[in-house]
Design a protein around this motif. Structure first.
Motif, PDB file in Angstrom:
ATOM      1  N   ALA A  24       0.828  -1.199   0.000  1.00 13.96           N
ATOM      2  CA  ALA A  24       0.000   0.000   0.000  1.00 13.96           C
ATOM      3  C   ALA A  24       0.866   1.255   0.000  1.00 13.96           C
ATOM      4  O   ALA A  24       1.896   1.312   0.680  1.00 13.96           O
ATOM      5  CB  ALA A  24      -0.928   0.011   1.215  1.00 13.96           C
ATOM      6  N   THR A  25       0.449   2.227  -0.773  1.00 14.98           N
ATOM      7  CA  THR A  25       1.148   3.503  -0.780  1.00 14.98           C
ATOM      8  C   THR A  25       0.120   4.621  -0.812  1.00 14.98           C
ATOM      9  O   THR A  25      -1.032   4.411  -1.228  1.00 14.98           O
ATOM     10  CB  THR A  25       2.096   3.617  -1.991  1.00 14.98           C
ATOM     11  N   MET A  26       0.504   5.793  -0.362  1.00 13.44           N
ATOM     12  CA  MET A  26      -0.429   6.926  -0.359  1.00 13.44           C
ATOM     13  C   MET A  26       0.338   8.229  -0.493  1.00 13.44           C
ATOM     14  O   MET A  26       1.533   8.318  -0.197  1.00 13.44           O
ATOM     15  CB  MET A  26      -1.294   6.927   0.906  1.00 13.44           C
ATOM     16  N   VAL A  27      -0.384   9.237  -0.938  1.00 15.76           N
ATOM     17  CA  VAL A  27       0.126  10.607  -0.970  1.00 15.76           C
ATOM     18  C   VAL A  27      -0.573  11.360   0.154  1.00 15.76           C
ATOM     19  O   VAL A  27      -1.804  11.407   0.198  1.00 15.76           O
ATOM     20  CB  VAL A  27      -0.169  11.288  -2.319  1.00 15.76           C
ATOM     21  N   PRO A  28       0.172  11.934   1.094  1.00 17.78           N
ATOM     22  CA  PRO A  28      -0.479  12.609   2.225  1.00 17.78           C
ATOM     23  C   PRO A  28      -0.998  13.992   1.848  1.00 17.78           C
ATOM     24  O   PRO A  28      -0.453  14.665   0.972  1.00 17.78           O
ATOM     25  CB  PRO A  28       0.638  12.715   3.261  1.00 17.78           C
TER      26      PRO A  28
END
Length: 347
Positions: free
Chosen positions: A219-223
């Motif tokens: 999982a990856t995300m942009v804050p």
């Protein structure tokens, strides 16, 4: 006569209805109010549920809400609502961070609860709320409408028919540009894309594949500038070799598609947040079948009807969203946030 059969028999004999109250008066509360009013005027539901009350922290706001939808009762505090003996079911329409505390409060006051998704902010809170449901013997169910809609059974039937062969992968996305809403960006309210929109593709995947051992999650995300997740991409690898991918964002729009890929064809669902149509393609990408979904009032009626019927049957959970499924999704989202190193101030 048993408690289970007794309440339903009494309801049928005396034409009793399940009185529904709304806790909170925000945007989603208005959607539920419109639904309850429509159900009250529909022959399929009018003998089952009744729009009864609303409570908000501001008495004037609650009164205006009640007047707008024709609810007979309004309260300027949640405690007043829970003291009303005529309230059968409370729909909790507040931010995620408040669901556990308010849900437990309702249950301990003798009220059944329909809790807006995400059920709670984390799995620990979910366990606390589900423990209260078991302790009180009352209904506690998560209001994630896609779990209750007829489209779910339609997708299940298509998969079970074998027309697309063995399912090997599922992909789902849901993205809306909603970062302008204060609660969406507030860490103290468990804001971010995951709990608000990401929960839908994860539930779509779970509904298709069901519970099965997970081999790994990437999982990856942009804050967002406040630290919550703004744009998410999640891949789940299962021990049996099946894979699933979910995308969610509060920054952009997407096609909201749900895709089920099999060895002999695939399924395309238009709008996983409220499926508008289902197309089945063969391995040569030719349209094999199209399925329209039934007309609906608003889409929220199915979860309300399921909750009301469960109450009359003396049940503590709904078959469409049992406690085990709710807890599994909450644990999955905890695991995803763990990869990101994302926690909320109250955790």
């Amino acid at each position: 006569m048993s408690r289970l059969n007794g309440r339903r028999a009494q309801a049928e004999a005396e034409h009793l209805k399940v009185n529904v109250a709304i806790l909170g008066a925000g945007r989603i509360a208005h959607s539920m109010a419109s639904t309850l009013v429509a159900m009250a005027g529909d022959p399929r539901y009018r003998d089952l549920v009744a729009p009864y009350a609303v409570a908000a922290r501001d008495g004037g706001r609650a009164a205006e809400f009640a007047a707008r939808y024709g609810f007979p009762v309004s309260y300027g505090s949640y405690e007043e609502l829970l003291a009303d003996p005529l309230v059968d079911l409370v729909y909790i329409a507040t931010p995620h961070s408040l669901h556990a505390e308010q849900g437990v409060m309702c249950l301990e006051a003798g009220k059944n609860v329909l809790v807006e998704k995400s059920f709670t902010a984390n799995a620990a809170q979910a366990r606390e709320l589900l423990d209260a449901a078991r302790r009180t013997g009352l209904l506690c169910t998560e209001a994630i409408w896609t779990r209750y809609m007829p489209s779910r059974a339609m997708i299940d039937d298509i998969v079970a028919s074998g027309v697309i062969g063995e399912v090997k992968a599922v992909n789902a996305n849901l993205c809306y540009p909603v970062s302008g809403k204060a609660r969406m960006t507030d860490p103290a309210l468990a804001g971010g894309a995951l709990l608000d929109v990401g929960v839908y593709p994860l539930n779509f995947i779970d509904m298709v594949l069901g519970p099965r051992p997970i081999a790994g999650i990437d999982a990856t995300m942009v804050p967002y500038e406040t630290g919550v997740d703004a744009h998410d991409s999640i891949t789940i690898r299962y021990e049996d070799g099946t894979m699933a991918a979910a995308q969610a964002s509060m920054l952009v729009s997407s096609d909201r598609g749900g895709y089920v890929w099999g060895t002999e064809g695939y399924i395309v669902c238009r709008n996983i947040n409220n499926v508008e149509g289902i197309d089945v393609f063969d391995a040569d990408h030719k349209l094999a079948a199209h399925h329209d979904v039934p007309a609906q009032l608003t889409g929220y009626e199915y979860q309300v009807a399921d909750a009301a019927n469960a109450i009359l049957d003396g049940l503590t959970e709904c078959a469409a969203m049992p406690h085990a499924d709710t807890l599994r999704i909450m644990e999955l989202m905890d695991s995803i946030r763990g990869q990101w190193g994302l926690s909320y101030p109250f955790e």
